[in-house]
Design an enzyme around this catalytic site. Structure first.
Site, PDB file in Angstrom:
ATOM      1  N   ASP A   1       0.821  -1.209   0.000  1.00  0.00           N
ATOM      2  CA  ASP A   1       0.000   0.000   0.000  1.00  0.00           C
ATOM      3  C   ASP A   1       0.859   1.264   0.000  1.00  0.00           C
ATOM      4  OD1 ASP A   1       0.904  -0.102   2.610  1.00  0.00           O
ATOM      5  OD2 ASP A   1      -1.093  -0.268   3.523  1.00  0.00           O
ATOM      6  N   SER A   2       2.176   1.097   0.099  1.00  0.00           N
ATOM      7  CA  SER A   2       3.081   2.238  -0.072  1.00  0.00           C
ATOM      8  C   SER A   2       2.933   2.857  -1.453  1.00  0.00           C
ATOM      9  CB  SER A   2       4.532   1.794   0.129  1.00  0.00           C
ATOM     10  OG  SER A   2       4.863   0.756  -0.771  1.00  0.00           O
TER      11      SER A   2
ATOM     12  N   ASP B   1      -1.086  -6.115  -0.217  1.00  0.00           N
ATOM     13  CA  ASP B   1      -1.409  -5.488   1.069  1.00  0.00           C
ATOM     14  C   ASP B   1      -2.914  -5.274   1.208  1.00  0.00           C
ATOM     15  OD1 ASP B   1       0.538  -5.016   2.965  1.00  0.00           O
ATOM     16  OD2 ASP B   1       1.288  -3.209   1.991  1.00  0.00           O
TER      17      ASP B   1
ATOM     18  N   LYS C   1      -1.012  -9.594   2.778  1.00  0.00           N
ATOM     19  CA  LYS C   1      -0.287  -9.117   3.961  1.00  0.00           C
ATOM     20  C   LYS C   1      -1.238  -8.288   4.798  1.00  0.00           C
ATOM     21  CE  LYS C   1       3.011  -5.901   3.679  1.00  0.00           C
ATOM     22  NZ  LYS C   1       2.537  -4.863   4.642  1.00  0.00           N
TER      23      LYS C   1
ATOM     24  N   GLU D   1      -1.474  -5.904   8.500  1.00  0.00           N
ATOM     25  CA  GLU D   1      -0.726  -5.213   9.546  1.00  0.00           C
ATOM     26  C   GLU D   1      -1.439  -5.335  10.894  1.00  0.00           C
ATOM     27  OE1 GLU D   1       0.314  -1.195   8.664  1.00  0.00           O
ATOM     28  OE2 GLU D   1       0.966  -1.644   6.609  1.00  0.00           O
TER      29      GLU D   1
ATOM     30  N   GLU E   1       9.268  -4.452  10.409  1.00  0.00           N
ATOM     31  CA  GLU E   1       9.639  -3.117   9.955  1.00  0.00           C
ATOM     32  C   GLU E   1      10.127  -2.238  11.090  1.00  0.00           C
ATOM     33  OE1 GLU E   1       7.977   0.702   7.341  1.00  0.00           O
ATOM     34  OE2 GLU E   1       6.751  -1.105   7.534  1.00  0.00           O
TER      35      GLU E   1
END
Length: 364
Positions: free
Chosen positions: A122-123, A161, A191, A193, A260
């Site tokens: 999502d970056s 993501d 993925k 978070e 991270e």
């Protein structure tokens, strides 16, 4: 017919087009089985003076295109990276190389560079869409980019993501979102978070047959709650929280972690206590592999843009691209481009006919 010594395999449908000497004709050939002696025999009727040889219909394009995929039978063809491939790399202690991609060209570059894994992170909201942070990107945008990447990365294991807001409400919502990523986004895993509070959600996703990568430490989607993009695990309490999160998510079924922004010693110790690989980004080389944002590591960003401490710049794509475009602009202004080698010719006879026809048309 086949050339001598060549064996033909039956096809359900073959489309052939006559050579330019004939008017365009489409033939549909119904597969039939013939003795090998007949298959190896030349057919004089196809090569008589009254009939041009049939040739396979091909399309010539005078525009940008991507090269065809290498044949799976070529010596240098890559094998598809699967969960088994990744587990074997982990067992052998060979680091896993992961990089992000956000569209077809960046995916092709990652795949042809031999990356084991490609992450549609999502970056991309920031590096490809100009958003302020990752919290703004939505499901439909992520799915669009996932599909683009899937068309370009044919060998790497693809992970997408789950964006903020697509999994927090309930495990059922998370399963639905993950299923869309697999079916519509064409990725191989997702993925997510968060820490141990997401264990029930991750368990439900894995029970649906979807591989899950956990993301702990600095979780950018929660940067508001963390007080910004801050390094995690710098105290004993903080490091123990990361370990507890990792153990809980491992039990829930994740097959891999992204660690991270944490001290390398913390990441290495936690990695040694787990039974699944860890991918570091700002977490040192004690992890089972590494990931970087492709735009960052290739230097494809304007001068002066902030980049994290953990980013190593391996190239200067921005500099090369701008230098090329400046030269292009100058050659356009001076009419140096396009020179004759970049144009399509016409015979003098046909040009003379065209000029004469135009003159006659104007005079009427």
């Amino acid at each position: 017919m086949a050339a001598p010594g060549v064996t033909l395999r039956p096809l359900s449908r073959t489309v052939l087009t006559a050579s330019p000497a004939l008017s365009t004709t489409t033939l549909r050939i119904v597969p039939r089985r013939f003795p090998q002696s007949l298959l190896n025999r030349q057919s004089p009727s196809l090569h008589s003076a009254s009939r041009s040889p049939l040739v396979p219909h091909t399309q010539i394009r005078h525009s940008s295109y991507h090269s065809p995929e290498p044949s799976p039978n070529t010596p240098n063809a890559r094998k598809k990276v699967t969960m088994t491939t990744l587990r074997n790399l982990y067992k052998k202690g060979e680091p896993i190389a992961m990089i992000t991609a956000h569209d077809f060209p960046s995916a092709r570059a990652a795949d042809e560079s031999g990356m084991d894994m490609v992450l549609v992170g999502d970056s991309l909201g920031m590096v490809a869409m100009g958003l302020e942070n990752t919290t703004e990107i939505v499901m439909e945008e992520m799915l669009l980019h996932c599909r683009s990447v899937a068309r370009g990365a044919k060998h790497a294991f693809l992970v997408g993501d789950l964006p903020m807001g697509s999994y927090e409400i309930s495990p059922e919502q998370a399963v639905g979102s993950a299923l869309r990523f697999i079916k519509e986004g064409r990725v191989h895993g997702v993925k997510i978070e968060g820490g141990e509070e997401l264990a029930p959600t991750i368990k439900r996703i894995t029970q649906a047959g979807i591989p899950v990568v956990g993301h702990i430490g600095l979780t950018p989607q929660r940067q508001n709650a963390l007080g910004g993009f801050r390094v995690q695990g710098k105290t004993c309490v903080g490091a123990m929280k990361i370990l507890q999160d990792a153990l809980a998510l491992q039990e829930a079924g994740v097959f891999m972690f992204v660690f991270e922004a944490m001290p390398p010693e913390v990441a290495a110790l936690i990695t040694s206590k787990l039974k699944v690989p860890t991918i570091g980004i700002g977490a040192g080389n004690g992890c089972s592999g590494q990931v970087l944002v492709q735009v960052d590591m290739t230097g494809n960003f304007q001068p002066g843009r902030f980049i994290p401490k953990f980013v190593k710049k391996y190239a200067d794509v921005w500099g090369e691209a701008t230098r090329g475009m400046i030269q292009y602009r100058e050659e356009v202004k001076s009419r140096e481009f396009p020179s004759p080698e970049y144009t399509y010719p016409i015979s003098k006879e046909e040009l003379a006919k065209f000029e004469k026809t135009v003159d006659e048309m104007i005079q009427k």
